[in-house]
Scaffold this motif. Structure first.
Motif, PDB file in Angstrom:
ATOM      1  N   PRO A  31       1.258  -2.269   1.357  1.00  0.00           N
ATOM      2  CA  PRO A  31       0.383  -2.750   0.284  1.00  0.00           C
ATOM      3  C   PRO A  31      -1.011  -2.976   0.855  1.00  0.00           C
ATOM      4  CG  PRO A  31       1.879  -4.500   1.025  1.00  0.00           C
ATOM      5  CD  PRO A  31       2.187  -3.289   1.842  1.00  0.00           C
ATOM      6  N   GLU A  32      -2.011  -2.953  -0.014  1.00  0.00           N
ATOM      7  CA  GLU A  32      -3.331  -3.410   0.440  1.00  0.00           C
ATOM      8  C   GLU A  32      -3.407  -4.914   0.197  1.00  0.00           C
ATOM      9  OE1 GLU A  32      -7.327  -1.535   0.503  1.00  0.00           O
ATOM     10  OE2 GLU A  32      -7.543  -2.669  -1.349  1.00  0.00           O
ATOM     11  N   ASN A  33      -3.632  -5.638   1.262  1.00  0.00           N
ATOM     12  CA  ASN A  33      -3.776  -7.094   1.180  1.00  0.00           C
ATOM     13  C   ASN A  33      -5.149  -7.481   1.717  1.00  0.00           C
ATOM     14  OD1 ASN A  33      -1.191  -7.269   0.216  1.00  0.00           O
ATOM     15  ND2 ASN A  33      -0.289  -8.012   2.120  1.00  0.00           N
ATOM     16  N   PHE A  34      -5.931  -8.184   0.914  1.00  0.00           N
ATOM     17  CA  PHE A  34      -7.268  -8.627   1.334  1.00  0.00           C
ATOM     18  C   PHE A  34      -8.106  -7.477   1.873  1.00  0.00           C
ATOM     19  CE2 PHE A  34      -4.414 -12.339   2.324  1.00  0.00           C
ATOM     20  CZ  PHE A  34      -4.762 -13.087   1.204  1.00  0.00           C
ATOM     21  N   VAL A  80      -0.095   3.951   0.116  1.00  0.00           N
ATOM     22  CA  VAL A  80      -0.540   2.573  -0.116  1.00  0.00           C
ATOM     23  C   VAL A  80      -0.232   2.170  -1.548  1.00  0.00           C
ATOM     24  CG1 VAL A  80      -2.567   1.044  -0.247  1.00  0.00           C
ATOM     25  CG2 VAL A  80      -2.396   2.734   1.597  1.00  0.00           C
ATOM     26  N   SER A  81       0.281   0.970  -1.706  1.00  0.00           N
ATOM     27  CA  SER A  81       0.394   0.342  -3.023  1.00  0.00           C
ATOM     28  C   SER A  81      -0.711  -0.700  -3.123  1.00  0.00           C
ATOM     29  CB  SER A  81       1.760  -0.324  -3.169  1.00  0.00           C
ATOM     30  OG  SER A  81       1.808  -1.053  -4.373  1.00  0.00           O
ATOM     31  N   ALA A  82      -1.527  -0.599  -4.171  1.00  0.00           N
ATOM     32  CA  ALA A  82      -2.675  -1.499  -4.294  1.00  0.00           C
ATOM     33  C   ALA A  82      -2.761  -2.054  -5.703  1.00  0.00           C
ATOM     34  CB  ALA A  82      -3.961  -0.736  -3.961  1.00  0.00           C
ATOM     35  N   GLY A  83      -3.343  -3.244  -5.799  1.00  0.00           N
ATOM     36  CA  GLY A  83      -3.600  -3.804  -7.115  1.00  0.00           C
ATOM     37  C   GLY A  83      -4.673  -3.015  -7.833  1.00  0.00           C
ATOM     38  N   ASN A  84      -5.748  -2.694  -7.115  1.00  0.00           N
ATOM     39  CA  ASN A  84      -6.835  -1.985  -7.779  1.00  0.00           C
ATOM     40  C   ASN A  84      -7.632  -1.062  -6.869  1.00  0.00           C
ATOM     41  OD1 ASN A  84      -8.384  -3.767  -6.291  1.00  0.00           O
ATOM     42  ND2 ASN A  84      -8.527  -5.232  -7.975  1.00  0.00           N
ATOM     43  N   ASP A  85      -7.399  -1.075  -5.544  1.00  0.00           N
ATOM     44  CA  ASP A  85      -8.263  -0.268  -4.690  1.00  0.00           C
ATOM     45  C   ASP A  85      -7.437   0.543  -3.691  1.00  0.00           C
ATOM     46  OD1 ASP A  85     -10.179   0.837  -3.106  1.00  0.00           O
ATOM     47  OD2 ASP A  85     -11.377  -0.965  -2.874  1.00  0.00           O
ATOM     48  N   GLY A  86      -7.199   0.004  -2.519  1.00  0.00           N
ATOM     49  CA  GLY A  86      -6.409   0.717  -1.514  1.00  0.00           C
ATOM     50  C   GLY A  86      -7.236   1.359  -0.424  1.00  0.00           C
ATOM     51  N   ALA A  87      -8.548   1.494  -0.654  1.00  0.00           N
ATOM     52  CA  ALA A  87      -9.380   2.223   0.307  1.00  0.00           C
ATOM     53  C   ALA A  87      -9.492   1.487   1.641  1.00  0.00           C
ATOM     54  CB  ALA A  87     -10.769   2.468  -0.275  1.00  0.00           C
ATOM     55  N   TYR A  97       7.241   1.109   6.826  1.00  0.00           N
ATOM     56  CA  TYR A  97       6.554   0.529   5.670  1.00  0.00           C
ATOM     57  C   TYR A  97       6.804  -0.968   5.614  1.00  0.00           C
ATOM     58  CZ  TYR A  97      10.967  -0.177   3.273  1.00  0.00           C
ATOM     59  OH  TYR A  97      12.215  -0.642   2.954  1.00  0.00           O
ATOM     60  N   HIS A  98       5.930  -1.623   4.875  1.00  0.00           N
ATOM     61  CA  HIS A  98       6.147  -3.037   4.547  1.00  0.00           C
ATOM     62  C   HIS A  98       6.004  -3.208   3.047  1.00  0.00           C
ATOM     63  CE1 HIS A  98       6.116  -7.364   4.600  1.00  0.00           C
ATOM     64  NE2 HIS A  98       5.041  -7.337   3.839  1.00  0.00           N
ATOM     65  N   THR A  99       6.808  -4.095   2.491  1.00  0.00           N
ATOM     66  CA  THR A  99       6.666  -4.447   1.085  1.00  0.00           C
ATOM     67  C   THR A  99       6.965  -5.917   0.917  1.00  0.00           C
ATOM     68  OG1 THR A  99       7.325  -3.823  -1.165  1.00  0.00           O
ATOM     69  CG2 THR A  99       9.077  -3.894   0.486  1.00  0.00           C
ATOM     70  N   LYS A 100       6.199  -6.574   0.066  1.00  0.00           N
ATOM     71  CA  LYS A 100       6.485  -7.987  -0.214  1.00  0.00           C
ATOM     72  C   LYS A 100       7.146  -8.120  -1.587  1.00  0.00           C
ATOM     73  CE  LYS A 100       4.430 -12.545  -0.672  1.00  0.00           C
ATOM     74  NZ  LYS A 100       3.385 -13.108  -1.530  1.00  0.00           N
ATOM     75  N   THR A 101       6.562  -7.516  -2.588  1.00  0.00           N
ATOM     76  CA  THR A 101       7.103  -7.666  -3.940  1.00  0.00           C
ATOM     77  C   THR A 101       7.798  -6.393  -4.431  1.00  0.00           C
ATOM     78  OG1 THR A 101       4.965  -7.099  -4.931  1.00  0.00           O
ATOM     79  CG2 THR A 101       5.411  -9.424  -4.547  1.00  0.00           C
ATOM     80  N   GLY A 102       7.959  -5.412  -3.565  1.00  0.00           N
ATOM     81  CA  GLY A 102       8.800  -4.263  -3.893  1.00  0.00           C
ATOM     82  C   GLY A 102       8.068  -2.976  -4.235  1.00  0.00           C
ATOM     83  N   ASN A 103       6.773  -3.045  -4.505  1.00  0.00           N
ATOM     84  CA  ASN A 103       6.086  -1.823  -4.933  1.00  0.00           C
ATOM     85  C   ASN A 103       6.020  -0.775  -3.823  1.00  0.00           C
ATOM     86  OD1 ASN A 103       5.683  -2.887  -7.463  1.00  0.00           O
ATOM     87  ND2 ASN A 103       3.657  -3.712  -6.981  1.00  0.00           N
ATOM     88  N   THR A 104       5.604  -1.179  -2.649  1.00  0.00           N
ATOM     89  CA  THR A 104       5.558  -0.208  -1.542  1.00  0.00           C
ATOM     90  C   THR A 104       6.965   0.257  -1.192  1.00  0.00           C
ATOM     91  OG1 THR A 104       3.703  -1.538  -0.705  1.00  0.00           O
ATOM     92  CG2 THR A 104       4.482   0.260   0.691  1.00  0.00           C
ATOM     93  N   GLY A 105       7.942  -0.620  -1.382  1.00  0.00           N
ATOM     94  CA  GLY A 105       9.334  -0.221  -1.169  1.00  0.00           C
ATOM     95  C   GLY A 105       9.727   0.921  -2.095  1.00  0.00           C
TER      96      GLY A 105
HETATM   97  C1  LIG Z   1      -2.216 -11.779  -0.568  1.00  0.00           C
HETATM   98  C2  LIG Z   1      -2.475 -10.531  -1.372  1.00  0.00           C
HETATM   99  C3  LIG Z   1      -3.678  -9.868  -1.227  1.00  0.00           C
HETATM  100  C4  LIG Z   1      -3.943  -8.712  -1.971  1.00  0.00           C
HETATM  101  N1  LIG Z   1      -5.125  -8.062  -1.795  1.00  0.00           N
HETATM  102  C5  LIG Z   1      -5.371  -6.899  -2.456  1.00  0.00           C
HETATM  103  C6  LIG Z   1      -6.560  -6.163  -2.221  1.00  0.00           C
HETATM  104  O1  LIG Z   1      -7.400  -6.525  -1.416  1.00  0.00           O
HETATM  105  N2  LIG Z   1      -6.758  -5.020  -2.918  1.00  0.00           N
HETATM  106  C7  LIG Z   1      -5.859  -4.570  -3.831  1.00  0.00           C
HETATM  107  O2  LIG Z   1      -6.081  -3.516  -4.425  1.00  0.00           O
HETATM  108  N3  LIG Z   1      -4.690  -5.236  -4.073  1.00  0.00           N
HETATM  109  C8  LIG Z   1      -4.436  -6.387  -3.404  1.00  0.00           C
HETATM  110  N4  LIG Z   1      -3.254  -7.064  -3.613  1.00  0.00           N
HETATM  111  C9  LIG Z   1      -2.272  -6.522  -4.542  1.00  0.00           C
HETATM  112  C10 LIG Z   1      -1.175  -5.767  -3.799  1.00  0.00           C
HETATM  113  O3  LIG Z   1      -1.713  -4.759  -2.996  1.00  0.00           O
HETATM  114  C11 LIG Z   1      -0.244  -5.102  -4.833  1.00  0.00           C
HETATM  115  O4  LIG Z   1       0.329  -6.094  -5.652  1.00  0.00           O
HETATM  116  C12 LIG Z   1       0.847  -4.289  -4.170  1.00  0.00           C
HETATM  117  O5  LIG Z   1       1.479  -3.483  -5.165  1.00  0.00           O
HETATM  118  C13 LIG Z   1       1.896  -5.139  -3.492  1.00  0.00           C
HETATM  119  O6  LIG Z   1       2.802  -4.309  -2.837  1.00  0.00           O
HETATM  120  P1  LIG Z   1       4.286  -4.786  -2.487  1.00  0.00           P
HETATM  121  O7  LIG Z   1       4.988  -5.002  -3.826  1.00  0.00           O
HETATM  122  O8  LIG Z   1       4.860  -3.655  -1.738  1.00  0.00           O
HETATM  123  O9  LIG Z   1       4.202  -6.049  -1.705  1.00  0.00           O
HETATM  124  C14 LIG Z   1      -2.977  -8.231  -2.879  1.00  0.00           C
HETATM  125  C15 LIG Z   1      -1.753  -8.910  -3.007  1.00  0.00           C
HETATM  126  C16 LIG Z   1      -1.500 -10.036  -2.257  1.00  0.00           C
HETATM  127  C17 LIG Z   1      -0.172 -10.740  -2.391  1.00  0.00           C
END
Ligand SMILES: Cc1cc2nc3c(=O)[nH]c(=O)nc-3n(C[C@H](O)[C@H](O)[C@H](O)COP(=O)(O)O)c2cc1C
Length: 153
Positions: A60-63, A94-101, A8-16
């Motif tokens: 996490p889902e990033n971009f 997956v940890s996502a802000g709003n999607d994850g797909a 796994y990878h986590t930046k801010t701890g949620n996926t952790g």
């Molecule tokens: C650079 C960046 C891009 C992100 N892009 C998305 C995204 O495309 N879709 C989404 O649902 N969340 C997005 N997020 C929100 C992260 O997925 C969400 O905060 C997640 O819980 C972070 O996990 P972590 O704490 O394990 O790093 C993004 C966050 C960052 C920092």
């Protein structure tokens, strides 16, 4: 003993947090015949994949994609293990802000390249993980470990 690898990878701890819940399920007392190894994507490598009988991937889902660190894990291991793996049973969280797909879709594409075999539905937890999402992750870890132990996977 069968071997279950969590990467796994986590930046801010949620996926952790999700990964720790997955690990708790995988190491449940009900399961005695499975050794669990949990590594960050940055520290996991080809030898870990070759060790594994099952795999749990968390990001996490990033971009709209998986994290760069998980992609890097794939980039660093694909050719190194090519032709040496049985079709590994695996699942995604997956940890996502709003999607994850998008992260799930792209992990699946790469997983097909490795000939991984997805054996459980992905768990996508939106926002800061709370009890219901953590419980789903725990169940996911337990399902993989119990399935490996029982020889279902
Ligand atoms: C650079 C960046 C891009 C992100 N892009 C998305 C995204 O495309 N879709 C989404 O649902 N969340 C997005 N997020 C929100 C992260 O997925 C969400 O905060 C997640 O819980 C972070 O996990 P972590 O704490 O394990 O790093 C993004 C966050 C960052 C920092």
């Amino acid at each position: 003993m069968r071997h279950l690898l969590i990467v796994y990878h986590t930046k801010t701890g949620n996926t952790g947090r999700l990964a720790r819940a997955v690990h708790a399920g995988a190491t449940d007392d009900q399961v005695t015949g499975v050794e669990v190894r949990m590594l960050t994507a940055a520290t996991a490598g080809p030898a870990d994949l070759l060790w594994a009988d099952g795999l749990l991937l968390g990001t996490p889902e990033n971009f709209g994609y998986m994290s760069g660190a998980l992609k890097d894990f794939f980039d660093r291991t694909y050719y190194e293990v090519e032709g040496q793996l049985a079709p590994l049973p695996y699942a995604i969280f997956v940890s996502a802000g709003n999607d994850g797909a998008g992260a799930v879709r792209e992990i699946r594409r790469i997983g097909n390249g490795y000939r991984f075999r997805e054996v459980q539905e992905p768990v996508i937890v939106r926002g800061i993980p709370a009890a219901p999402g953590l419980a789903l992750c725990r169940d996911l870890g337990l399902a993989l470990a119990a399935g490996l132990e029982a020889g279902i996977y």
